[in-house]
Scaffold this motif. Structure first.
Motif, PDB file in Angstrom:
ATOM      1  N   PRO A 100       0.805  -1.238   0.000  1.00 42.33           N
ATOM      2  CA  PRO A 100       0.000   0.000   0.000  1.00 42.33           C
ATOM      3  C   PRO A 100       0.827   1.272   0.000  1.00 42.33           C
ATOM      4  O   PRO A 100       0.403   2.311  -0.542  1.00 42.33           O
ATOM      5  N   GLY A 107       0.030   3.476  -2.954  1.00 38.70           N
ATOM      6  CA  GLY A 107      -0.638   4.693  -2.484  1.00 38.70           C
ATOM      7  C   GLY A 107       0.134   5.945  -2.838  1.00 38.70           C
ATOM      8  O   GLY A 107      -0.433   6.984  -3.189  1.00 38.70           O
ATOM      9  N   TYR A 151      -9.393  10.316   0.663  1.00 36.53           N
ATOM     10  CA  TYR A 151      -8.475   9.240   0.252  1.00 36.53           C
ATOM     11  C   TYR A 151      -7.915   8.524   1.494  1.00 36.53           C
ATOM     12  O   TYR A 151      -7.890   7.285   1.574  1.00 36.53           O
ATOM     13  N   GLY A 152      -7.479   9.277   2.491  1.00 38.05           N
ATOM     14  CA  GLY A 152      -6.897   8.701   3.702  1.00 38.05           C
ATOM     15  C   GLY A 152      -7.895   7.869   4.477  1.00 38.05           C
ATOM     16  O   GLY A 152      -7.576   6.776   4.951  1.00 38.05           O
ATOM     17  N   SER A 191     -10.469   6.343   3.392  1.00 36.24           N
ATOM     18  CA  SER A 191     -10.765   5.118   2.652  1.00 36.24           C
ATOM     19  C   SER A 191      -9.648   4.073   2.828  1.00 36.24           C
ATOM     20  O   SER A 191      -9.905   2.893   3.092  1.00 36.24           O
ATOM     21  N   ILE A 192      -8.414   4.527   2.670  1.00 39.08           N
ATOM     22  CA  ILE A 192      -7.286   3.579   2.824  1.00 39.08           C
ATOM     23  C   ILE A 192      -7.227   3.057   4.245  1.00 39.08           C
ATOM     24  O   ILE A 192      -7.025   1.845   4.488  1.00 39.08           O
ATOM     25  N   LEU A 193      -7.390   3.956   5.234  1.00 41.96           N
ATOM     26  CA  LEU A 193      -7.312   3.516   6.635  1.00 41.96           C
ATOM     27  C   LEU A 193      -8.425   2.534   6.966  1.00 41.96           C
ATOM     28  O   LEU A 193      -8.259   1.646   7.799  1.00 41.96           O
ATOM     29  N   HIS A 250      -9.833   0.306   4.923  1.00 44.23           N
ATOM     30  CA  HIS A 250      -9.702  -0.986   4.256  1.00 44.23           C
ATOM     31  C   HIS A 250      -8.305  -1.591   4.372  1.00 44.23           C
ATOM     32  O   HIS A 250      -8.114  -2.747   3.967  1.00 44.23           O
ATOM     33  N   THR A 251      -7.337  -0.872   4.899  1.00 47.53           N
ATOM     34  CA  THR A 251      -5.961  -1.397   4.992  1.00 47.53           C
ATOM     35  C   THR A 251      -5.493  -1.253   6.423  1.00 47.53           C
ATOM     36  O   THR A 251      -5.052  -0.162   6.837  1.00 47.53           O
ATOM     37  N   VAL A 283      -1.893   0.202   7.475  1.00 43.79           N
ATOM     38  CA  VAL A 283      -1.562   1.617   7.287  1.00 43.79           C
ATOM     39  C   VAL A 283      -1.971   2.368   8.539  1.00 43.79           C
ATOM     40  O   VAL A 283      -3.113   2.260   9.007  1.00 43.79           O
ATOM     41  N   PHE A 303      -1.406   9.056   7.184  1.00 43.07           N
ATOM     42  CA  PHE A 303      -0.916   9.686   5.961  1.00 43.07           C
ATOM     43  C   PHE A 303      -0.467  11.115   6.294  1.00 43.07           C
ATOM     44  O   PHE A 303      -1.060  11.797   7.131  1.00 43.07           O
ATOM     45  N   ILE A 330       3.176   7.894   3.634  1.00 46.50           N
ATOM     46  CA  ILE A 330       2.265   6.900   4.198  1.00 46.50           C
ATOM     47  C   ILE A 330       3.021   6.121   5.273  1.00 46.50           C
ATOM     48  O   ILE A 330       4.166   5.687   5.073  1.00 46.50           O
TER      49      ILE A 330
END
Length: 773
Positions: free
Chosen positions: A77, A81, A104-105, A107-109, A111-112, A115, A118, A230
């Motif tokens: 990621p 990312g 964006y942050g 969403s990534i946090l 599902h991942t 991570v 950011f 990230i």
């Protein structure tokens, strides 16, 4: 001739080789079986072990590829990312919230999970961060200046972006462009191989996470430098490695080339959570020797597998690179060899069990072969002895047959007794002729092979050997193991056999025409199983020799016996100080065995001296003592007192009925005689030179001879008294036997002397008589 040159003709080299082969052959076979089984077992074990290690290496390589892929996916990621971010966030940063970046942050946090947060910043000092907050919320942080003060402004939102709270923290002196993740990203912006910059792992205090940051610099639309970063949490990587199954009990760890632990097995075990710094954890050679050895091997030989020995066990290890950051990370995996080779150990134990079973069966077979070989050897020897015996008998028969005048009794034929001793290994062999009166046996020839001597002329009569003559007349063969204990041969053993120390007797009557003419006697024969033939042969020859008439005149001439011409009428009773007839009213003592007779022996040192004066003085003392002893004996009522050289033999009483008072009288006399001797010797200025021994037991007594006759005793009591006298501890002491002590202990005082060996009787006790009670 030296001893090495002496050859024993009875020993055959071929026989020795055969005997050695019979014993060593099966044993060598068993040893070869053991060696073969051991070699095969070791080869199988080594082959299986190598296969197990090879299999374990393959499994670890597969595991290593899996872990490498997982780590790559874990860190992916950051790379993906960052590449997406440089295309999305080129708009200039302002104090207004960059909604695209925040969306964006979040969403990534969401599902991942690996991570952590950011960053986005530019060279004008603008800085925005988004990270998790609470269960499902997020924290947006903006670096700004309020009223001349630098602060971190926090905005808390839920998962949908709705504001749930705000806050602020001082941020004095913070300059984003000097941060390593910002400065290094800008520095390597144009480096295609290191465009994405990875920082060293560090601890993020607020979230207790062990973080590594990947940052990427790019140019914004306004011409300013922007950096997107990230943050990846290594805590999740550690959890993954802890859950990773390597064999049954293996471990995995990620370290850098300096041994710092990036993530791995039980990193925080035993650490204080408040002071634990995950950025300062290194491999410990004491607690993690396997990983330490594996890393050292990697530094020297590079990636690959190996076997490390630690804590007394073998470990299979694998080391491989994780080329995702600027400083190489190394993935280390280890597992005990037993996790993969247990089946080899089990197979080895089973092989050992089967091998022991085979060895045991082979050993039993070898022992059976040895026993069978020895049995065959014994049978062969027995057959050989039989053949040798036949040849020897044939040789003896040939020698006997070639003897001239073999059946003429007037000629001596020593070959017969010599052949008997040679074939029977007897101590002595003799031929006995039964004289015409039938009451006597005359020894015609006796051969003693030990001395190589022939003798003849001995005669035994029926009067002393009645039972033996009965067996002779009946023609019964006597084979007696102990002739001294058999009433038929007791007298023969005492008179004839004891001279050569023989005890076993074979008595073979010789008959001719159903009439006994003599006997063959073997003393201590050694080969009873081989003597039948030679005895039968010699008996046949002897029967023919003895069947001829016997010349009585020749017998008288051979014996040479003479009869005394006259009898002396002198009495030999001067040896008695107190004769037995004095106490028995002149009647002779009946000959026989007396069961309980008290006997005392007084022994004096030999009075001989080299000068006349000493001899005269000693003789005066001896005469005075003899008078005293004679008087004491009469006053005490003793049976007899006899002088024998320098000893006195005193008998308390002699009757068929045991008389305890006789022992008491003898003990009284002993005490009185001791006092008299001590007084007389002291008056003559002489040391005590006498010892006294006393015993009570059986004796044989008899008047010996006739006109004159003399009384004599012999037997156990006399022998015991003499032995007690000789072993008395000190001069002038009276030592008595246990039998005498049992009779006298109510009347006299004693002290125990100790154990005493009495021939033919064994161990007994003796005592020292002190005096009257």
């Amino acid at each position: 001739m030296s001893a090495a040159e002496i050859v024993d003709p009875t020993q055959s080299p071929a026989s020795d080789r055969r005997r050695i082969f019979q014993i060593l052959g099966p044993l060598v076979g068993v040893l070869l079986v053991i060696a073969a089984i051991t070699g095969i077992s070791l080869h199988n074990y080594q082959t299986t072990r190598r296969g197990a290690i090879s299999l374990s290496n393959d499994l670890l390589r597969s595991q290593q590829r899996y872990v490498t892929q997982e780590v790559s996916d874990y860190l992916a990621p950051a790379s993906i990312g960052a590449l997406i971010a440089q295309d999305m966030f080129r708009d200039p940063l302002t104090n207004a919230t960059p909604d695209t970046f925040m969306l964006y942050g979040r969403s990534i946090l969401t599902h991942t999970p690996q991570v952590d947060s950011f960053y986005i910043a530019n060279d004008q000092g603008q800085f925005w961060m988004i990270t998790r907050h609470g269960q499902d919320g997020f924290e947006q942080t903006h670096f700004q200046t309020d009223n001349g003060k630098q602060v971190y402004h926090h905005v808390y939102t839920d998962k949908d972006g709705n504001v749930t709270g705000e806050g602020a923290d001082p941020a004095d002196g913070y300059n984003v462009v000097t941060r390593p993740w910002f400065a290094k990203a800008v520095k390597h912006q144009n480096d295609p191989e290191r465009q994405l910059h990875w920082t060293d792992p560090y601890a993020y205090i607020s979230t207790h996470q062990f973080i590594i940051t990947a940052s990427l610099a790019f140019d914004g639309h306004d011409g300013h430098k922007s950096v997107f970063a990230i943050n990846i949490s290594l805590n999740q990587l550690t959890s993954f490695l802890n859950k990773l199954q390597v064999g049954r009990s293996g471990q995995a760890v990620i370290v850098d080339m300096h041994g710092q632990i990036i993530a791995g097995h039980n990193v925080a075990v035993g650490q204080d959570p408040k002071t634990f710094d995950p950025g300062n954890v290194f491999l410990d050679p004491k607690t993690q020797p396997v990983f330490t050895h594996a890393l050292n091997r990697f530094r020297i030989k590079g990636p690959g597998t190996g076997v490390v020995q630690a804590r007394g066990r073998n470990y299979v290890t694998i080391a491989s690179e994780l080329p995702f950051v600027h400083r190489h990370w190394v993935l280390l995996l280890n597992a005990p060899e037993s996790d993969f080779a247990d089946f080899a150990q089990t197979a080895r134990r089973q092989n050992i069990g089967f091998s022991l079973l085979v060895v045991g069966l082979a050993s039993i077979l070898a022992l059976a072969l040895v026993a069978q070989g020895r049995h065959v050897e014994r049978l062969r020897k027995r057959l050989q002895r039989g053949r040798d015996q036949v040849r020897a008998e044939n040789a003896s028969l040939l020698e006997i047959a070639s003897t001239p005048d073999l059946f003429d009794p007037a000629h001596e034929v020593p070959i017969l007794t010599e052949a008997l001793t040679a074939r029977t290994s007897a101590r002595r062999a003799s031929l006995w002729r039964l004289l015409p009166d039938g009451d006597r046996l005359l020894c015609e020839d006796a051969f003693d092979p030990a001395r190589d001597v022939h003798s003849t002329g001995v005669e035994i009569s029926q009067r002393e050997n009645g039972k033996l003559f009965e067996a002779l007349e009946e023609g019964h063969t006597l084979s007696i193991a102990d002739a001294s204990q058999d009433e038929r041969t007791q007298n023969f053993q005492r008179v004839i056999m004891r001279a050569v120390g023989a005890n076993t007797l074979l008595f073979q009557p010789v008959r001719n025409a159903h009439k006994t003419v003599g006997a063959i006697v073997l003393e201590d024969p050694g080969q009873p199983e081989t003597m039948e033939h030679i005895i039968a042969i010699v008996a046949s020859i002897v029967a023919l020799r003895f069947a001829k008439p016997f010349d009585g005149a020749a017998e008288d001439g051979k014996t040479g016996l003479t009869v005394p011409a006259e009898k002396h009428d002198t009495r030999f009773d001067e040896g008695f100080l107190l004769a037995p007839s004095d106490t028995t009213a002149g009647e002779p003592v009946a000959a026989g065995v007396y069961p309980q007779v008290p006997v005392m022996v007084i022994s004096f040192v030999d009075p001989y001296a080299p000068d006349r004066d000493s001899i005269a003085r000693a003789m005066n003392v001896i005469r005075a003592l003899s008078l005293e002893i004679q008087k004491i004996a009469r006053d005490s009522g003793l049976f007899s007192v006899q002088v024998v050289s320098n000893r006195l033999v005193l008998v308390g009483g002699c009757s068929q009925t045991p008389d305890p008072s006789a022992a008491v009288r003898l003990a009284d006399a002993a005490v009185s005689i001791r006092e008299a001797c001590l007084s007389s010797l002291a008056a003559a200025d002489l040391d005590p030179v006498f010892r006294i021994g006393m015993d009570v037991g059986s004796v044989m007594a008899s008047e010996l001879g006739e006109s004159p006759s003399v009384f004599n005793i012999w037997g156990d009591a006399l022998n015991g008294a003499e032995l007690l006298t000789g072993s008395a501890p000190d001069a002038g002491t009276i030592q008595v036997s246990e039998q005498a002590y049992m009779i006298l202990r109510e009347h006299f005082l004693f002290r125990a002397r100790g154990m005493f060996y009495l021939p033919n009787s064994g161990i007994t006790r003796s005592f020292i008589l002190a005096g009257r009670r």
